[in-house]
Motif scaffolding. Structure first.
Motif, PDB file in Angstrom:
ATOM      1  N   UNK A 100      44.008  64.715  43.267  1.00  0.00           N
ATOM      2  CA  UNK A 100      44.476  63.662  44.180  1.00  0.00           C
ATOM      3  C   UNK A 100      45.995  63.590  44.188  1.00  0.00           C
ATOM      4  N   UNK A 101      46.619  64.026  43.112  1.00  0.00           N
ATOM      5  CA  UNK A 101      48.076  64.005  43.014  1.00  0.00           C
ATOM      6  C   UNK A 101      48.733  64.961  44.011  1.00  0.00           C
ATOM      7  N   UNK A 102      47.987  65.939  44.501  1.00  0.00           N
ATOM      8  CA  UNK A 102      48.542  66.822  45.528  1.00  0.00           C
ATOM      9  C   UNK A 102      48.815  66.075  46.829  1.00  0.00           C
ATOM     10  N   UNK A 103      47.953  65.109  47.143  1.00  0.00           N
ATOM     11  CA  UNK A 103      48.092  64.381  48.405  1.00  0.00           C
ATOM     12  C   UNK A 103      49.310  63.472  48.411  1.00  0.00           C
ATOM     13  N   UNK A 104      49.786  63.087  47.234  1.00  0.00           N
ATOM     14  CA  UNK A 104      50.966  62.225  47.139  1.00  0.00           C
ATOM     15  C   UNK A 104      52.192  62.992  46.635  1.00  0.00           C
ATOM     16  N   UNK A 105      52.098  64.331  46.657  1.00  0.00           N
ATOM     17  CA  UNK A 105      53.218  65.208  46.283  1.00  0.00           C
ATOM     18  C   UNK A 105      53.752  64.916  44.885  1.00  0.00           C
ATOM     19  N   UNK A 106      52.829  64.625  43.959  1.00  0.00           N
ATOM     20  CA  UNK A 106      53.229  64.418  42.566  1.00  0.00           C
ATOM     21  C   UNK A 106      53.237  65.747  41.826  1.00  0.00           C
ATOM     22  N   UNK A 107      53.908  65.756  40.678  1.00  0.00           N
ATOM     23  CA  UNK A 107      54.041  66.979  39.888  1.00  0.00           C
ATOM     24  C   UNK A 107      53.258  66.864  38.584  1.00  0.00           C
ATOM     25  N   UNK A 108      53.025  68.011  37.967  1.00  0.00           N
ATOM     26  CA  UNK A 108      52.383  68.063  36.653  1.00  0.00           C
ATOM     27  C   UNK A 108      53.198  68.991  35.765  1.00  0.00           C
ATOM     28  N   UNK A 109      53.526  68.534  34.570  1.00  0.00           N
ATOM     29  CA  UNK A 109      54.234  69.352  33.594  1.00  0.00           C
ATOM     30  C   UNK A 109      53.334  69.516  32.377  1.00  0.00           C
ATOM     31  N   UNK A 110      53.035  70.757  32.039  1.00  0.00           N
ATOM     32  CA  UNK A 110      52.176  71.077  30.900  1.00  0.00           C
ATOM     33  C   UNK A 110      53.053  71.617  29.777  1.00  0.00           C
ATOM     34  N   UNK A 111      53.070  70.909  28.647  1.00  0.00           N
ATOM     35  CA  UNK A 111      53.981  71.219  27.555  1.00  0.00           C
ATOM     36  C   UNK A 111      53.189  71.545  26.296  1.00  0.00           C
ATOM     37  N   UNK A 112      53.602  72.588  25.599  1.00  0.00           N
ATOM     38  CA  UNK A 112      52.939  72.929  24.348  1.00  0.00           C
ATOM     39  C   UNK A 112      53.352  74.300  23.863  1.00  0.00           C
ATOM     40  N   UNK A 113      53.001  74.642  22.634  1.00  0.00           N
ATOM     41  CA  UNK A 113      53.353  75.953  22.082  1.00  0.00           C
ATOM     42  C   UNK A 113      52.579  77.070  22.775  1.00  0.00           C
ATOM     43  N   UNK A 114      52.966  78.302  22.567  1.00  0.00           N
ATOM     44  CA  UNK A 114      52.278  79.425  23.207  1.00  0.00           C
ATOM     45  C   UNK A 114      50.798  79.482  22.832  1.00  0.00           C
ATOM     46  N   UNK A 115      49.979  79.848  23.808  1.00  0.00           N
ATOM     47  CA  UNK A 115      48.578  80.132  23.535  1.00  0.00           C
ATOM     48  C   UNK A 115      47.615  78.967  23.571  1.00  0.00           C
ATOM     49  N   UNK A 116      48.081  77.764  23.939  1.00  0.00           N
ATOM     50  CA  UNK A 116      47.181  76.604  23.895  1.00  0.00           C
ATOM     51  C   UNK A 116      46.448  76.361  25.225  1.00  0.00           C
ATOM     52  N   UNK A 117      46.706  77.200  26.217  1.00  0.00           N
ATOM     53  CA  UNK A 117      45.963  77.077  27.464  1.00  0.00           C
ATOM     54  C   UNK A 117      46.733  76.492  28.634  1.00  0.00           C
ATOM     55  N   UNK A 118      48.054  76.404  28.530  1.00  0.00           N
ATOM     56  CA  UNK A 118      48.857  75.826  29.613  1.00  0.00           C
ATOM     57  C   UNK A 118      48.715  76.637  30.900  1.00  0.00           C
ATOM     58  N   UNK A 119      48.872  77.945  30.779  1.00  0.00           N
ATOM     59  CA  UNK A 119      48.773  78.803  31.965  1.00  0.00           C
ATOM     60  C   UNK A 119      47.363  78.791  32.529  1.00  0.00           C
ATOM     61  N   UNK A 120      46.371  78.778  31.644  1.00  0.00           N
ATOM     62  CA  UNK A 120      44.976  78.693  32.099  1.00  0.00           C
ATOM     63  C   UNK A 120      44.773  77.449  32.953  1.00  0.00           C
ATOM     64  N   UNK A 121      45.254  76.322  32.478  1.00  0.00           N
ATOM     65  CA  UNK A 121      45.114  75.079  33.238  1.00  0.00           C
ATOM     66  C   UNK A 121      45.856  75.161  34.574  1.00  0.00           C
ATOM     67  N   UNK A 122      47.074  75.686  34.548  1.00  0.00           N
ATOM     68  CA  UNK A 122      47.864  75.777  35.777  1.00  0.00           C
ATOM     69  C   UNK A 122      47.147  76.630  36.823  1.00  0.00           C
ATOM     70  N   UNK A 123      46.616  77.772  36.387  1.00  0.00           N
ATOM     71  CA  UNK A 123      45.870  78.634  37.311  1.00  0.00           C
ATOM     72  C   UNK A 123      44.603  77.932  37.784  1.00  0.00           C
ATOM     73  N   UNK A 124      43.936  77.235  36.859  1.00  0.00           N
ATOM     74  CA  UNK A 124      42.719  76.509  37.224  1.00  0.00           C
ATOM     75  C   UNK A 124      42.984  75.458  38.285  1.00  0.00           C
ATOM     76  N   UNK A 125      44.066  74.708  38.137  1.00  0.00           N
ATOM     77  CA  UNK A 125      44.443  73.721  39.162  1.00  0.00           C
ATOM     78  C   UNK A 125      44.759  74.429  40.485  1.00  0.00           C
ATOM     79  N   UNK A 126      45.456  75.563  40.386  1.00  0.00           N
ATOM     80  CA  UNK A 126      45.794  76.310  41.584  1.00  0.00           C
ATOM     81  C   UNK A 126      44.562  76.831  42.301  1.00  0.00           C
ATOM     82  N   UNK A 127      43.608  77.349  41.537  1.00  0.00           N
ATOM     83  CA  UNK A 127      42.366  77.858  42.130  1.00  0.00           C
ATOM     84  C   UNK A 127      41.596  76.731  42.806  1.00  0.00           C
TER      85      UNK A 127
END
Length: 257
Positions: A100-127
């Motif tokens: 729903x945050x896409x409709x209001x042009x909001x952003x998401x920042x995923x923070x954490x050390x390498x390997x915890x799934x940040x990129x996985x989540x970003x791709x998942x949201x994109x898909x």
């Protein structure tokens, strides 16, 4: 099959071709046979054919949009191991997954050390965004900067930023792994400013925003970028073991047994 039926099927295929009904054109015989077996009424037949054509077009759209997004690998939200990352609150995960945050042009920042799934989540949201009909483009931070630098050198920076503006969601992966120059920070600022309150950005980073001044090499530019990124933003901090490290340790355990 009678000559009359063959001639009729030929004409139907020609009409389907003219109307760009590709699925119907390529599967005419099978669809007609299925309709006969199911004893569909004329209305049911039309509903069946239109539904199949729409399903095929939607599948083609998702496939092409996914290719155009340039994801580095295939990931889905359903495939994210939420139980392995207890620091990520399930309610927040489900809420963000609604997009729903896409409709209001909001952003998401995923923070954490390498390997915890940040990129996985970003791709998942994109898909998921693509499935909902939105345009998505994925960049590593390094590749994005290379793209913007080239556009600046070619005198096409404004055109490139406008081109990226067409995507409802822009994903910038691995921000903070390499330092940027003040000139790089200025390029990112122009991109972020253009998308401010009009298009969404997902950023993954191994550094908290408080350290982005060190990343950009220009505290003033970093403050300006953060001001626009975080104004309408959900920041998600993911702490936990690395998926890759855990998998490697499991592999070592199996080897030793």
């Amino acid at each position: 099959m009678s000559e009359q039926i063959r001639e009729t099927d030929k004409k139907l295929k020609e009409m389907a071709e003219r109307l760009r009904l590709v699925m119907l054109r390529d599967n005419m015989a099978e669809l007609m046979n299925l309709a006969t077996e199911e004893r569909l009424s004329p209305r049911e037949l039309l509903l069946f054919l239109f539904r199949k054509e729409i399903e095929q077009r939607e599948a083609n759209r998702i496939k092409l949009s996914t290719m155009g997004a340039h994801f580095p690998r295939a990931c889905t939200l359903e495939g994210f191991d939420l139980a392995a990352q207890p620091a990520l609150e399930p309610g927040l995960f489900r809420e963000l997954g609604k997009l729903e945050w896409l409709e209001t042009a909001e952003n998401v920042v995923l923070i954490g050390p390498p390997g915890v799934g940040k990129t996985h989540l970003a791709i998942g949201f994109g898909k998921k965004a693509i499935e909902l009909g939105h345009g998505v483009r994925f960049f590593s931070a390094v590749n994005l900067l290379a793209t913007l630098r080239k556009a600046q050198q070619d005198g096409t920076l404004v055109a490139k930023i406008n081109q990226l503006q067409k995507f409802k969601l822009l994903i910038i992966d691995e921000l903070g792994y390499l330092p940027f120059s003040a000139e790089d920070a200025a390029l990112i600022f122009q991109l972020v400013s253009k998308r401010y309150e009009s298009r969404s950005i997902i950023i993954t980073s191994n550094r908290p925003p408080s350290e982005w001044g060190l990343v950009f090499g220009d505290p003033t530019a970093a403050t300006a970028i953060l001001d626009r990124l975080l104004h309408h933003c959900t920041a998600v901090v993911i702490q936990g073991d690395s998926y890759r490290l855990r998998d490697n340790l499991r592999g070592l355990g199996k080897t030793e047994m």
